[in-house]
Design a protein around this motif. Structure first.
Motif, PDB file in Angstrom:
ATOM      1  N   LEU A  48       0.827  -1.210   0.000  1.00 12.37           N
ATOM      2  CA  LEU A  48       0.000   0.000   0.000  1.00 12.37           C
ATOM      3  C   LEU A  48       0.863   1.263   0.000  1.00 12.37           C
ATOM      4  O   LEU A  48       0.569   2.244  -0.698  1.00 12.37           O
ATOM      5  N   ILE A  49       1.938   1.249   0.798  1.00 14.67           N
ATOM      6  CA  ILE A  49       2.835   2.414   0.843  1.00 14.67           C
ATOM      7  C   ILE A  49       3.554   2.581  -0.493  1.00 14.67           C
ATOM      8  O   ILE A  49       3.712   3.711  -0.998  1.00 14.67           O
ATOM      9  N   LEU A  50       3.991   1.471  -1.098  1.00 11.75           N
ATOM     10  CA  LEU A  50       4.657   1.549  -2.398  1.00 11.75           C
ATOM     11  C   LEU A  50       3.717   2.083  -3.469  1.00 11.75           C
ATOM     12  O   LEU A  50       4.152   2.818  -4.377  1.00 11.75           O
ATOM     13  N   PHE A  51       2.431   1.774  -3.377  1.00 12.98           N
ATOM     14  CA  PHE A  51       1.453   2.346  -4.305  1.00 12.98           C
ATOM     15  C   PHE A  51       1.468   3.871  -4.250  1.00 12.98           C
ATOM     16  O   PHE A  51       1.392   4.538  -5.284  1.00 12.98           O
ATOM     17  N   VAL A  52       1.528   4.419  -3.048  1.00 11.74           N
ATOM     18  CA  VAL A  52       1.563   5.876  -2.903  1.00 11.74           C
ATOM     19  C   VAL A  52       2.796   6.446  -3.604  1.00 11.74           C
ATOM     20  O   VAL A  52       2.724   7.468  -4.306  1.00 11.74           O
ATOM     21  N   VAL A  53       3.935   5.779  -3.444  1.00  9.61           N
ATOM     22  CA  VAL A  53       5.185   6.251  -4.056  1.00  9.61           C
ATOM     23  C   VAL A  53       5.065   6.273  -5.580  1.00  9.61           C
ATOM     24  O   VAL A  53       5.411   7.276  -6.231  1.00  9.61           O
ATOM     25  N   VAL A  54       4.573   5.181  -6.177  1.00 11.80           N
ATOM     26  CA  VAL A  54       4.523   5.118  -7.642  1.00 11.80           C
ATOM     27  C   VAL A  54       3.469   6.085  -8.198  1.00 11.80           C
ATOM     28  O   VAL A  54       3.641   6.618  -9.304  1.00 11.80           O
ATOM     29  N   LEU A  55       2.404   6.326  -7.446  1.00  9.81           N
ATOM     30  CA  LEU A  55       1.398   7.289  -7.909  1.00  9.81           C
ATOM     31  C   LEU A  55       1.930   8.712  -7.910  1.00  9.81           C
ATOM     32  O   LEU A  55       1.410   9.577  -8.629  1.00  9.81           O
ATOM     33  N   LEU A  56       2.974   8.971  -7.127  1.00  5.50           N
ATOM     34  CA  LEU A  56       3.583  10.299  -7.114  1.00  5.50           C
ATOM     35  C   LEU A  56       4.481  10.539  -8.328  1.00  5.50           C
ATOM     36  O   LEU A  56       4.744  11.687  -8.694  1.00  5.50           O
TER      37      LEU A  56
ATOM     38  N   VAL B 275      -6.220  11.649  -7.061  1.00  2.99           N
ATOM     39  CA  VAL B 275      -7.327  10.872  -6.482  1.00  2.99           C
ATOM     40  C   VAL B 275      -6.817   9.514  -6.001  1.00  2.99           C
ATOM     41  O   VAL B 275      -7.182   9.040  -4.922  1.00  2.99           O
ATOM     42  N   GLY B 276      -5.960   8.888  -6.812  1.00  2.00           N
ATOM     43  CA  GLY B 276      -5.395   7.601  -6.431  1.00  2.00           C
ATOM     44  C   GLY B 276      -4.621   7.679  -5.123  1.00  2.00           C
ATOM     45  O   GLY B 276      -4.751   6.806  -4.253  1.00  2.00           O
ATOM     46  N   ILE B 277      -3.823   8.734  -4.950  1.00  2.00           N
ATOM     47  CA  ILE B 277      -3.050   8.906  -3.711  1.00  2.00           C
ATOM     48  C   ILE B 277      -3.985   9.062  -2.519  1.00  2.00           C
ATOM     49  O   ILE B 277      -3.765   8.477  -1.446  1.00  2.00           O
ATOM     50  N   ALA B 278      -5.047   9.848  -2.689  1.00  2.00           N
ATOM     51  CA  ALA B 278      -6.011  10.052  -1.598  1.00  2.00           C
ATOM     52  C   ALA B 278      -6.675   8.735  -1.205  1.00  2.00           C
ATOM     53  O   ALA B 278      -6.824   8.422  -0.011  1.00  2.00           O
ATOM     54  N   VAL B 279      -7.077   7.948  -2.194  1.00  2.00           N
ATOM     55  CA  VAL B 279      -7.727   6.661  -1.903  1.00  2.00           C
ATOM     56  C   VAL B 279      -6.757   5.716  -1.217  1.00  2.00           C
ATOM     57  O   VAL B 279      -7.129   4.995  -0.275  1.00  2.00           O
ATOM     58  N   MET B 280      -5.499   5.689  -1.649  1.00  2.00           N
ATOM     59  CA  MET B 280      -4.526   4.805  -1.019  1.00  2.00           C
ATOM     60  C   MET B 280      -4.302   5.193   0.436  1.00  2.00           C
ATOM     61  O   MET B 280      -4.106   4.321   1.303  1.00  2.00           O
ATOM     62  N   GLY B 281      -4.352   6.479   0.741  1.00  2.00           N
ATOM     63  CA  GLY B 281      -4.252   6.913   2.137  1.00  2.00           C
ATOM     64  C   GLY B 281      -5.392   6.350   2.978  1.00  2.00           C
ATOM     65  O   GLY B 281      -5.184   5.885   4.106  1.00  2.00           O
ATOM     66  N   ILE B 282      -6.599   6.375   2.421  1.00  2.00           N
ATOM     67  CA  ILE B 282      -7.763   5.802   3.116  1.00  2.00           C
ATOM     68  C   ILE B 282      -7.569   4.299   3.318  1.00  2.00           C
ATOM     69  O   ILE B 282      -7.871   3.758   4.392  1.00  2.00           O
ATOM     70  N   CYS B 283      -7.057   3.621   2.299  1.00  2.00           N
ATOM     71  CA  CYS B 283      -6.840   2.175   2.395  1.00  2.00           C
ATOM     72  C   CYS B 283      -5.850   1.828   3.499  1.00  2.00           C
ATOM     73  O   CYS B 283      -6.039   0.852   4.237  1.00  2.00           O
ATOM     74  N   ILE B 284      -4.778   2.611   3.614  1.00  2.00           N
ATOM     75  CA  ILE B 284      -3.784   2.355   4.661  1.00  2.00           C
ATOM     76  C   ILE B 284      -4.417   2.463   6.041  1.00  2.00           C
ATOM     77  O   ILE B 284      -4.206   1.617   6.920  1.00  2.00           O
ATOM     78  N   VAL B 285      -5.239   3.502   6.239  1.00  2.00           N
ATOM     79  CA  VAL B 285      -5.922   3.677   7.531  1.00  2.00           C
ATOM     80  C   VAL B 285      -6.892   2.523   7.779  1.00  2.00           C
ATOM     81  O   VAL B 285      -6.905   1.919   8.853  1.00  2.00           O
ATOM     82  N   PHE B 286      -7.714   2.212   6.787  1.00  2.00           N
ATOM     83  CA  PHE B 286      -8.704   1.142   6.932  1.00  2.00           C
ATOM     84  C   PHE B 286      -8.047  -0.189   7.276  1.00  2.00           C
ATOM     85  O   PHE B 286      -8.510  -0.915   8.153  1.00  2.00           O
TER      86      PHE B 286
END
Length: 424
Positions: free
Chosen positions: A111-119, A214-225
């Protein structure tokens, strides 16, 4: 029997026994499975499924931007090959070492790596590319980000499907339906940006950046969930059930490397036909979608709206198919696998849309076939991904789930390669 006919709070022993091999049923942890209050566990699993496919969907939805910045490159097909092949290799490694690693760590890392690649794309766009065309160093960096997305997907998807395989069927269905939901979201965003932003370089850049933000925002929600899900009583119950099953296996004696490999081969053997069906589903789907739809078929009436609407049709019907298993769940895997073989008929049918009779080359047949491609993709995927982990003893369910994802990724890789050759 459909999933909807099963209550969230079954009678003692019923739900637990579904998860344990008949010959290995210990007494349940408690006399009653906790209720999934407000369907929170279901919503979390849907959101996690929604999230882990969103990065891939963001990249392929921004194809207009990448095609403009990097002219002369078959962006869709190169992206697919880079993403699928890396994901396949990484999943194969994870399957062999899953028993030595913690799914919690793997999923969080993914999940964290997803945030990196979306950036990567928006940062490249604002700091290096700045709307300039033909800077192919940026393309190589983007393909590298796609490769990392494949790694992240192997970590997150393999872990989530494996973990959901240890739960009742409805939670695997939630994860699978969530993957289709992400496709619908990016299709909506694509239609929205197409209608709102001007179709000049600035508008195309703004559209692409919106997908990734939008993808980064959703991934942040996923990490919390994901990191609060284990606190839910129903999740704690099944975690305790897993510990009990694992301890039972441990009491039989420690497993050597040779025994583990034998157990793994046994798991693969138990779900091999499920895997064949899953490979066929995605080999057919990826050979046609999105490359054929975005590059091969044309419409004089709808022009550049045509591929956008076709992709939206596929994603909506994929979601419908993956949601249908909540209403009616096909329990016969043989019928499901036969239906996967029947999907090979999509090849001559879509080929006819390019080279067949005049009527067959119009928008209506292509649209209908695209909807059917999405519907069958969604329903059969959901059925086989749900049934596979339930075909093995409970302590092997996580491994069966990861192996199912490996089959899925193998199908994606095969389909992405076929996409280069089957239409001329």
């Amino acid at each position: 029997m459909g999933l909807s006919s099963r209550p969230d709070t079954p009678e003692p022993d019923t739900e637990s026994s579904l998860l344990l091999h008949p010959s290995e049923n210990p007494p349940p942890i408690s006399s009653k499975v906790p209720e999934d209050s407000y369907h929170l566990a279901y919503i979390i699993h849907f959101t996690l499924g929604f999230g882990y496919l969103l990065p891939w969907n963001a990249f392929i939805t921004a194809v207009d931007y990448f095609s403009y910045i990097y002219p002369g490159v078959s962006v869709d097909r190169i992206f697919a090959v880079a993403y699928m092949l890396v994901g396949l290799i990484c999943l194969a490694v994870i399957v062999f070492y899953a028993h030595k690693s913690d799914a919690y760590i793997r999923i969080n890392a993914g999940l964290i790596l997803f945030v990196v690649v979306l950036l990567v794309p928006p940062v490249l766009d604002t700091t290096y590319i700045k709307g300039r065309v033909g800077l192919y160093d940026g393309f190589y960096a983007t393909v590298g980000a796609l490769a990392l997305t494949g790694l992240a997907d192997a970590l997150a998807q393999g872990g989530l499907i494996g973990a959901a395989g240890e739960l009742p069927e409805r939670y695997t269905q939630a994860v699978i339906a969530g993957t289709a939901g992400s496709g619908v979201l990016v299709s909506f965003l694509r239609v929205f940006t197409k209608a709102v932003y001007s179709q000049d370089p600035t508008g195309i850049r703004n559209s692409a950046n919106l997908y990734f933000i939008v993808g980064i925002a959703v991934m942040g929600i996923c990490i919390v969930f994901y990191n609060v899900a284990h606190r839910l009583p129903i999740m704690q119950y099944y975690a305790d059930l897993k510990v009990q099953a694992v301890n039972m296996e441990r009491d039989k004696g420690s497993m050597t490397g040779a025994q583990w490999r034998s157990s793994l081969l046994g798991t693969v053997g138990s779900i091999k036909w499920h895997g064949v069906g899953i490979v066929l589903i995605y080999a057919v789907t990826l050979a046609i979608f999105p490359g054929y739809i975005t590059e091969d078929v044309k419409s004089e009436a709808m022009k550049d709206w045509y591929p956008i609407l076709l992709i939206s049709c596929f994603n909506v019907f994929d979601l419908v198919g993956k949601s249908m298993t909540a209403l009616y769940m096909l329990q016969n895997w043989k019928v499901a696998v036969a239906a996967c073989f029947a999907r090979l008929l999509f090849f001559p049918l879509f080929l006819g849309c390019l080279h067949g009779p005049e009527f067959f080359r119009t928008e209506v047949p292509v649209s209908v076939l695209t909807c059917l491609l999405g519907l069958t993709n969604g329903y059969l995927t959901s059925v086989l991904m749900i049934l596979a982990p339930k075909s093995v003893p409970f302590h092997q369910s996580e491994t069966a789930g990861i192996v199912s994802v490996l089959f899925l990724t193998l199908g994606l890789a095969i389909g992405s390669i076929i996409a280069w050759f089957w239409v001329v």
